[in-house]
Design an enzyme around this catalytic site. Structure first.
Site, PDB file in Angstrom:
ATOM      1  N   VAL A 157       0.832  -1.200   0.000  1.00  8.79           N
ATOM      2  CA  VAL A 157       0.000   0.000   0.000  1.00  8.79           C
ATOM      3  C   VAL A 157       0.868   1.252   0.000  1.00  8.79           C
ATOM      4  O   VAL A 157       0.597   2.214  -0.723  1.00  8.79           O
ATOM      5  CB  VAL A 157      -0.958   0.001   1.214  1.00  8.79           C
ATOM      6  CG1 VAL A 157      -1.591   1.381   1.411  1.00  8.79           C
ATOM      7  CG2 VAL A 157      -2.052  -1.049   1.028  1.00  8.79           C
ATOM      8  N   GLU A 158       1.914   1.253   0.788  1.00 11.76           N
ATOM      9  CA  GLU A 158       2.741   2.447   0.930  1.00 11.76           C
ATOM     10  C   GLU A 158       3.514   2.797  -0.342  1.00 11.76           C
ATOM     11  O   GLU A 158       3.498   3.953  -0.774  1.00 11.76           O
ATOM     12  CB  GLU A 158       3.720   2.272   2.095  1.00 11.76           C
ATOM     13  CG  GLU A 158       3.088   2.367   3.467  1.00 11.76           C
ATOM     14  CD  GLU A 158       2.621   3.776   3.804  1.00 11.76           C
ATOM     15  OE1 GLU A 158       2.998   4.732   3.098  1.00 11.76           O
ATOM     16  OE2 GLU A 158       1.883   3.919   4.786  1.00 11.76           O
TER      17      GLU A 158
END
Length: 373
Positions: A157-158
């Site tokens: 996600v990051e």
């Protein structure tokens, strides 16, 4: 008149008279100045916002000067060296625009948010990342109790597994936000936060023996595969590859260990599940539901407590643990409800958003399933 223009050559008196007449006529035209008759090309002025940004000299700002004195007093920095450093720091208007809150009135949409992160490319990259670092992920689970799918989901996600770690100079973004945060209701609190991160950035660079201007990151100053702020690097990052230094930008192994340590330090409990989908049994205005949603980022209810408002069809949801109620808004459609444990709320300590934590959980779960096929 010709004396005002040294680039003109001497000419006959008649030519000089004609030149003066021509210049006088031009000066009388609306909107023209003497500069308009120059043969030199005038530069096109940039937008006013850009002009202001280009003309910012942080070393001359009073608040920056006070900050430098504080760093000298608290941490024995050399004030002259910091003044020289801040002369090289640049104002980044882009970062100010990106941290502004979304326009009011637009409803949140979990389905749209989810689609940004739970998508084929990220899933495929996640499987490859897990396969490559399987031993490291298992070691992190043994040491910190955090399962591989959560670590993989969070890094996915990051930064899409290191693909997008940010190209802004961290000193530029942190300084801009520390001293000129946008005009929002929480402006003062946010500036204090970024000043603390700027302080941590300088300490981090000094401890590592690295020029602080070399650090690159996101528009808000987050660094590396795991997008840690400087303060989190100093407090939670670990040298998981054993090379004697912490490097979240170039070492995925350090990132894996640091993510696991961060979650463990923020309440992650080994063997505890994360979340279970739930069905609403009553009106959304039911007092118990309203109360449960106001409890914040913590699990405080048993399933028995919530039996009149929510149920879950999952047979894996334990009866003897505490839950919080998660509502995921879907624009004009009905919200999606989940029961979240302390481990779900541990993820929200990374980013205080239900959407974010659920994306980490869902992406990791789906990557795990894809890898097991």
């Amino acid at each position: 008149m010709t004396a005002s223009f040294p680039h003109l050559k001497s000419a006959s008196a008649e030519l000089a008279r004609l030149t003066c007449s021509l210049l006088l006529a031009l000066l009388l035209l609306p909107g023209l100045t003497v500069a308009a008759t120059s043969k030199k090309k005038t530069k096109k002025l940039p937008a006013q916002e850009t002009v202001q940004a280009d003309n910012v000299h942080f070393a001359q700002w009073k608040e920056v000067g006070l900050f430098i004195r504080q760093m000298e007093t608290r941490h024995q920095f050399d004030a002259g060296q910091l003044e020289t450093l801040f002369e090289q720091v640049r104002y980044v208007d882009t970062t100010r625009q990106l941290v502004k809150p979304a326009p009011a009135g637009k409803p949140k949409n979990w389905k749209a948010y989810r689609a940004r992160f739970i998508e084929p490319y990220r899933i495929e990259a996640g499987v490859a990342f897990w396969n490559q670092y399987a031993d490291t992920l298992e070691r992190a689970q043994r040491q910190y109790g955090v399962p591989p799918e959560i670590i993989v989901g969070l890094i996915g996600v990051e930064t899409i597994f290191g693909k997008h770690t940010g190209k802004f100079r961290v000193m530029d973004t942190l300084t801009t936000l520390a001293f000129d945060y946008p005009d929002t209701p929480n402006r003062e609190a946010r500036m204090q936060f970024f000043r603390k991160e700027l302080e941590n950035m300088l300490l981090l660079a000094r401890d590592a023996g690295v020029d602080p201007l070399l650090f690159k990151g996101s528009y808000a100053g987050a660094i590396g595969w795991s997008q840690f702020m400087p303060g989190s690097i100093r407090q939670y990052a670990v040298d998981f590859d054993g090379d004697g230094r912490i490097n979240l930008t170039d070492s995925p192994v350090d990132a894996i260990g640091s993510v696991a340590n961060y979650l463990a330090q923020h309440g992650w409990k080994q063997q505890l599940p994360v979340a279970f989908p739930a069905t609403l049994l009553t009106e959304s205005s039911h007092p118990l539901l309203v109360e449960a949603l106001s409890r914040g980022l913590r699990a405080t209810y048993s399933r028995q407590d919530l039996k009149d408002v929510l149920s879950t069809a999952s047979t894996e949801a334990p009866e003897n643990i505490l839950y919080g109620v998660i509502d995921l808004q879907n624009g004009e459609d009905a919200p999606e409800y989940w029961l979240g444990t302390d481990n779900f709320y541990a993820i929200t300590q990374y980013n205080r958003s239900y959407f974010y934590a659920m994306s980490v959980f869902e992406l990791g779960r789906i990557i795990k399933l894809a890898r097991e096929k």
